[in-house]
Motif scaffolding. Structure first.
Motif, short mmCIF file in Angstrom:
data_model
loop_
_atom_site.label_atom_id
_atom_site.label_comp_id
_atom_site.label_asym_id
_atom_site.label_seq_id
_atom_site.Cartn_x
_atom_site.Cartn_y
_atom_site.Cartn_z
N ALA A 170 40.87 43.99 17.24
CA ALA A 170 42.18 44.58 16.98
C ALA A 170 43.36 43.84 17.59
N GLU A 171 43.32 42.50 17.58
CA GLU A 171 44.50 41.77 18.03
C GLU A 171 45.67 42.04 17.10
N GLU A 172 45.39 42.21 15.81
CA GLU A 172 46.47 42.46 14.85
C GLU A 172 47.17 43.79 15.12
N LEU A 173 46.51 44.68 15.85
CA LEU A 173 47.13 45.94 16.25
C LEU A 173 47.71 45.84 17.65
N LEU A 174 47.59 44.65 18.25
CA LEU A 174 48.21 44.34 19.54
C LEU A 174 47.76 45.28 20.66
N SER A 175 46.49 45.65 20.63
CA SER A 175 46.04 46.60 21.66
C SER A 175 44.60 46.40 22.12
N GLY A 176 43.77 45.64 21.39
CA GLY A 176 42.37 45.52 21.77
C GLY A 176 42.18 44.98 23.17
N LYS A 177 42.84 43.87 23.49
CA LYS A 177 42.69 43.29 24.83
C LYS A 177 43.34 44.16 25.89
N THR A 178 44.37 44.93 25.53
CA THR A 178 45.00 45.81 26.51
C THR A 178 44.02 46.88 26.96
N PHE A 179 43.30 47.49 26.03
CA PHE A 179 42.29 48.47 26.42
C PHE A 179 41.18 47.82 27.24
N MET A 180 40.79 46.60 26.87
CA MET A 180 39.78 45.88 27.65
C MET A 180 40.31 45.55 29.05
N ALA A 181 41.56 45.11 29.12
CA ALA A 181 42.16 44.78 30.42
C ALA A 181 42.29 46.03 31.28
N ARG A 182 42.65 47.13 30.67
CA ARG A 182 42.80 48.38 31.42
C ARG A 182 41.49 48.80 32.07
N SER A 183 40.37 48.40 31.45
CA SER A 183 39.05 48.74 31.99
C SER A 183 38.58 47.73 33.04
N GLY A 184 39.38 46.67 33.28
CA GLY A 184 39.03 45.69 34.30
C GLY A 184 38.19 44.53 33.80
N ALA A 185 38.11 44.35 32.49
CA ALA A 185 37.20 43.35 31.92
C ALA A 185 37.53 41.92 32.34
N PHE A 186 38.79 41.63 32.67
CA PHE A 186 39.20 40.26 32.96
C PHE A 186 39.49 40.03 34.45
N ASP A 187 39.28 41.04 35.27
CA ASP A 187 39.77 41.01 36.64
C ASP A 187 39.14 39.92 37.50
N ASP A 188 37.87 39.58 37.28
CA ASP A 188 37.20 38.62 38.17
C ASP A 188 37.17 37.21 37.60
N LEU A 189 37.93 36.94 36.54
CA LEU A 189 37.97 35.60 35.98
C LEU A 189 38.77 34.65 36.89
N ASP A 190 38.32 33.41 36.97
CA ASP A 190 39.10 32.38 37.64
C ASP A 190 40.14 31.79 36.69
#
Length: 477
Positions: free
Chosen positions: A142-162
């Motif tokens: 759902a990038e075209e809805l501009l929200s898929g990664k936001t929901f993933m980010a809100r859950s902490g999915a990207f927090d430990d990336l370098d």
């Protein structure tokens, strides 16, 4: 030998990943419904030995594929959703596969597949050289809805990336040095009182009047917002019939600005406009935040790293058939559009429809372009490098039937292969990192964010619209 081995592996396995991209192109699915694409990518990654975490951010089609252990942890972002109404065959005249059906007019069939190919190629080399580190592919819906990664980010999915790397299909090869705008999508719902519009209009309280008054107020607001801000809207419910005073009406707004703070301030001002419209019409109003993505934060260190991989990746070449297809396709585009593109490309080879050169326009840093993407959220959590590669002839516009035709063609597939090489080679350098590139990227990231911590632009009580049928019809960019 490591880089040449990666390039050779990608070239030897080209047909497999072209087939994956073509299958996703053949089965276009709009945001939050990408079950075919998600399952196909998961299957390929599982067979390659990756560990899968599904349902990330409470989204059934979102997933993470991981291989390796320890530091650094490097992410590669992928997308796979299509757009409504852009169905098109691979041919240079308008010819939908399914009339009014969805189509890959933004090339996400290529975008995600290149990411899958890059991490699988990198894993093969990690095994050969016994390299430590962790690589991840993020299947982002759902990038075209501009929200898929936001929901993933809100859950902490990207927090430990370098760090993370990504790309997007384009009409020439370039690092993505300009920022995209922050955005909030919000829908307003007005409630009034119905009555007979002819016999007793004085007894009604029109929700549609409130919508129209709100739009008038928003249009006056345009004069008093920061330069570059955007306000656009669509009336999503205007009532049932002209002779019924509507007791329900709604309007859907996109608000854009150069950063998250400006968008949040614009949203608060627009809410006041809506409340004023409700007061004038003796109606009530409520609103729902649909998406709230950040502006993108380019990382010069990582972008330059990706740019430097061009020599090892090799230059793209095109066949006479591909050049003919490009010429015929561009002839279907209004000449004024082509002229505008050539003016914009004045410092590049604007007369070459299929341009294999790779540009790194560092003057773009500090500038903002008009579109938005939820990759912005990730770029405020961890350093992000991004490139664009030529997957369509110069002059073709994203979100058009010409783009859908290009992204299903061999031209699009060549751009996909090129981006897979660039991302895999860049991630390989970051795993070895003899020159401290990753530390430099982190230092730049810290300087760019200026201590601002990421906070999702979608409120915690708003859930992913995985069961909301209307959520799959929203356009973007």
């Amino acid at each position: 030998m490591g880089k040449s081995d990666i390039v050779s592996w990608i070239e030897e396995n080209e047909s497999k990943f072209v087939d994956v991209a073509k299958q996703i192109w053949d089965h276009p699915e709009v945001g939050y419904r990408e079950s075919f694409a998600s399952a196909l990518q998961i299957k390929v990654l599982e067979e390659a030995g990756f560990t899968i975490t599904a349902g990330v951010g409470d989204i059934p089609t979102a997933f993470i594929a991981e291989y390796g252990t320890g530091k650094p942890v490097i992410g590669i972002l992928g997308e796979f959703d299509a757009l409504p109404g852009l169905s098109q065959q691979v041919c240079p005249e308008y010819s939908p596969v399914v009339p009014n059906g969805p189509g890959h007019g933004c090339g996400h069939n290529l975008l995600g597949t290149a990411g899958v190919e890059a991490v699988v190629a990198l894993k093969e080399q990690m095994e050969v050289e016994r390299l430590s580190g962790t690589i991840r592919y993020y299947g982002c819906p759902a990038e075209e809805l501009l929200s898929g990664k936001t929901f993933m980010a809100r859950s902490g999915a990207f927090d430990d990336l370098d760090c993370t790397l990504t790309w997007h299909p384009w009409t020439y090869n370039s690092t993505a040095n300009a920022s995209m705008q922050a955005l909030t999508a919000v829908e307003f719902f007005f409630s009034g009182r119905t009555s007979h519009a002819g016999a007793a209009p004085h007894l009604g309280r029109s929700a549609l009047d409130a919508v129209e008054l709100m739009n008038v107020g928003a249009n006056y607001l345009r004069e008093h917002v920061p330069d570059g801000s955007r306000i656009h809207y669509q009336i999503t419910n205007g009532g049932a019939a002209p002779n019924i005073v509507p007791d329900a009406a709604s309007v859907y707004y996109f608000l854009r600005a150069s950063d998250r703070k400006q968008v949040d301030e614009l949203k608060e001002r627009l809410i006041k406009v809506a409340q004023g419209a409700a007061m004038m019409t003796e109606t009530s109003v409520r609103w729902e935040i649909k998406s709230g993505c950040y502006d993108t934060l380019p990382n010069k260190t990582l972008n330059e790293l990706m740019f430097k991989q061009a020599e090892a990746a090799g230059q793209m070449t095109y066949t006479p058939e591909e050049e003919k297809f490009a010429e015929e396709l561009v002839q279907t585009i209004d000449p004024s559009v082509i002229a505008a593109v050539k003016r914009q490309m004045s410092d590049k080879n604007a007369d070459t429809l299929l341009n294999p050169h790779f540009y790194n326009d560092t003057n773009q840093f500090g500038t903002t372009m008009g579109g938005s993407s939820d990759v912005g959220d990730v770029s405020w959590i961890t350093p992000m490098g991004q490139i664009m590669t030529a997957c369509a002839p110069l002059g073709v516009q994203l979100h058009s039937w010409q783009a859908t035709a290009s992204f299903g063609s061999t031209i699009g597939m060549k751009g996909m292969q090129y981006s897979a090489k660039i991302m895999a080679l860049s991630a390989y350098e970051l795993l070895l990192d003899p020159n401290g590139i990753l530390e430099k990227a982190k230092e730049e990231f810290a300087a760019s964010t200026k201590g601002v911590e990421y906070k999702a632009g979608i409120p915690a009580d708003v859930k992913p619209p995985v069961s909301n049928k209307e959520a799959f019809l929203e356009p973007t960019i």
